[in-house]
Write a protein that holds these residues in place. Structure first.
Motif, PDB file in Angstrom:
ATOM      1  N   GLU A 137       0.731  -1.185   0.046  1.00  0.00           N
ATOM      2  CA  GLU A 137       0.011  -0.103   0.144  1.00  0.00           C
ATOM      3  C   GLU A 137       0.815   1.175   0.012  1.00  0.00           C
ATOM      4  OE1 GLU A 137      -3.312   2.362   2.858  1.00  0.00           O
ATOM      5  OE2 GLU A 137      -2.467   0.145   3.540  1.00  0.00           O
ATOM      6  N   GLU A 171       0.379   3.948  -3.125  1.00  0.00           N
ATOM      7  CA  GLU A 171      -0.687   5.005  -2.875  1.00  0.00           C
ATOM      8  C   GLU A 171      -0.272   6.389  -3.496  1.00  0.00           C
ATOM      9  OE1 GLU A 171      -0.918   5.606   1.247  1.00  0.00           O
ATOM     10  OE2 GLU A 171       1.188   5.757   1.600  1.00  0.00           O
ATOM     11  N   PRO A 201      -6.238   7.350   4.390  1.00  0.00           N
ATOM     12  CA  PRO A 201      -5.525   6.259   3.614  1.00  0.00           C
ATOM     13  C   PRO A 201      -6.415   6.308   2.318  1.00  0.00           C
ATOM     14  CG  PRO A 201      -7.578   5.682   5.276  1.00  0.00           C
ATOM     15  CD  PRO A 201      -6.817   6.866   5.517  1.00  0.00           C
ATOM     16  N   ASN A 226      -7.712   1.809   9.876  1.00  0.00           N
ATOM     17  CA  ASN A 226      -6.740   2.989   9.500  1.00  0.00           C
ATOM     18  C   ASN A 226      -7.248   4.194   9.367  1.00  0.00           C
ATOM     19  OD1 ASN A 226      -8.672   2.193   7.501  1.00  0.00           O
ATOM     20  ND2 ASN A 226      -6.726   2.221   5.871  1.00  0.00           N
ATOM     21  N   THR A 282      -6.296   7.538  11.702  1.00  0.00           N
ATOM     22  CA  THR A 282      -5.942   9.140  10.956  1.00  0.00           C
ATOM     23  C   THR A 282      -6.823  10.135  11.837  1.00  0.00           C
ATOM     24  OG1 THR A 282      -6.072   8.133   8.833  1.00  0.00           O
ATOM     25  CG2 THR A 282      -6.575  10.305   9.019  1.00  0.00           C
TER      26      THR A 282
END
Length: 512
Positions: free
Chosen positions: A241, A245, A253, A427, A431
């Motif tokens: 990831e 990304e 994310p 996730n 955040t």
């Protein structure tokens, strides 16, 4: 497509930086082949060499790594080869067709057996648990399917609690995970493309998508980013990831991950791409939008009123998680006149004797709860839950009795912590917990003005964020009224006739 892009990107590297295995040439002499293979694995005590005689005259050798292979399959292959008669061997050699192909077809009838002409292709298969067969006079490496079936059985997901729906979760075996998805998506357009990543680990990676839904641009972009990765190992989907990304500096994310096959299948049917990595029970989903991180399969399994209420509570919890402590700090520090007099006197009375300013008090309590949360995650599950609950109660009560913090601050921090547990994606909760501290600092410096500025900056960042070309904040921005039927409030299933505008798909209609 995946293999073409992958091979094209690797070709240039292979020419410029050729590994030792690539330089080795195949010989028809078994002695030279054996010497080469044994030199490669010199010093490895678990590397097994089994000499064989085919037809009582033809020398052969079977190589495998102990513990990775199924011993019964290895014994079956050995007995079959050694039981061959000289006449059968000569008959195979006299035929015009490929001797190795006939040998595999008639005697080594094991699914997954292949012939390779280079060590660079065969050695990773050997290290993955297959057996390598060489025969005197044949400049070919025969890989025999003998991998041991290993891994835990399909169980309920550990990281995502299932309230209503299927109880099966992904395992560490990539083939098992593909099967779990295929059982739910029985469509001929469902495609699986596989390759290996990791210059040393050669870990298997699979890209899954529905060809008649996903746009070619998304497939090409995902394929290119994965094929461009050059590293020793991709240990987990989290590592992959971070390589692919869009914005590595963003706290949000841009790729979703899940342990649930039903959720993964829903993303596939929504026109998204799924990525699986061997050795991990998590799948990656791309592209995604911000509002998809607030959705859970249970929203659709329950009736629309229940699903709408739960989803609305998640958005309220998101606001509490990020802004509740900062609003309390701003009001107590700068804007006491905004609260009723009775409440203001109650807050002032509860803070009497507290030696720290409101910001230090809030940071102390938030940091303490984060420590308890992390300790609860790392400890064994029964002990961890006890530490999280009992520890929070005891420390909060002791801090209030000692006059270090006020009772209202404990309530605010506890409500904030509870709100952060409501998100389907772990996730996303992380955040928001990070953003909470940033907004608290802004509130301590500028009061409500700092909170408003923080909110504006967060939205500016979200509007500019992309996930594989899709607008991250859609359908908020760009605005799309039709997609609001499945946003904060979920409309009845009979009204959800179209897929969302983002991510883009070839076919938007779901109900004829």
């Amino acid at each position: 497509m995946f293999n073409k892009v992958y091979k094209r990107l690797r070709a240039a590297q292979a020419e410029a930086n050729t590994q030792p295995a690539n330089q080795l040439k195949l010989s028809s002499e078994i002695s030279e082949l054996s010497k080469t293979i044994e030199e490669l694995f010199e010093g490895s005590d678990d590397f097994i060499v089994r000499p064989l005689l085919i037809g009582k005259k033809r020398k052969a050798a079977l190589y495998y790594v102990e513990g990775l292979v199924d011993s019964k399959k290895v014994e079956q292959v050995s007995r079959t080869l050694m039981a061959m008669k000289e006449e059968e061997l000569l008959e195979l050699e006299d035929k015009e067709t490929d001797f190795v192909a006939l040998l595999q077809e008639q005697y080594l009838a094991l699914e997954g057996s292949h012939t390779f002409q280079s060590f660079d292709e065969a050695i990773p298969q050997l290290l993955a648990g297959e057996s390598l067969l060489i025969i005197d006079g044949l400049p070919s490496l025969i890989i025999i399917a003998s991998k041991k079936a290993k891994g835990r059985s399909v169980e309920e997901p550990q990281s995502e609690v299932v309230i209503r729906g299927p109880r099966d979760g992904f395992t560490e075996n990539i083939q098992t995970n593909i099967v779990l998805i295929r059982q739910r998506v029985r469509d001929v357009s469902f495609k699986v493309q596989t390759t290996s990543l990791g210059l040393r680990s050669k870990r298997k990676v699979a890209i899954l998508y529905l060809k008649d839904l996903v746009t070619q641009n998304v497939i090409d972009e995902v394929t290119y980013r994965i094929a461009s990765i050059e590293t020793d190992d991709i240990a987990e989907t989290g590592v992959l990831e971070q390589f692919i990304e869009d914005n590595v500096l963003s706290p949000f994310p841009q790729i979703s991950h899940t342990e649930r096959p039903d959720k993964t299948a829903a993303h596939l049917l929504n026109g998204q791409v799924v990525i699986l990595v061997d050795g991990t029970p998590f799948s990656l989903v791309a592209p995604i939008t911000f509002h998809q991180l607030f959705k859970s399969p249970e929203d659709y399994y329950d009736r629309w009123l229940i699903g709408s209420l739960i989803r609305f509570l998640r958005y309220v919890a998101a606001f509490f998680t990020v802004f509740l402590p900062s609003i309390y700090i701003a009001i107590v520090s700068f804007h006491q006149g905004m609260v009723p007099t009775t409440l203001a006197l109650s807050i002032a009375g509860s803070r009497e004797g507290v030696p720290f300013p409101i910001f230090a008090e809030a940071m102390l309590m938030e940091a303490t709860f984060e420590l308890l949360r992390e300790a609860g995650n790392r400890l064994p599950r029964p002990i961890g839950q006890t530490v999280g609950i009992v520890g929070g109660i005891i420390i909060g009560d002791a801090a209030v009795r000692a006059g270090i913090v006020s009772p209202i601050m404990v309530i605010v921090v506890a409500l904030t912590a509870i709100s952060s547990f409501t998100f389907p994606s772990y996730n996303v909760a992380i955040t928001f917990r990070i953003l909470r501290f940033a907004v608290m600092i802004a509130a301590a410096l500028f009061g409500l003005y700092g909170i408003v500025i923080s909110y504006i900056l967060i939205n500016i960042h979200l509007v500019g964020l992309r996930s594989f070309g899709s607008y991250y904040l859609s359908p908020y921005a760009p605005f799309n009224s039709k997609d609001w039927l499945d946003l904060v409030i979920r409309a009845p299933v009979s009204l959800l006739k179209m897929r969302t505008k983002e991510p883009k798909t070839k076919e938007r209609q779901t109900q004829p």
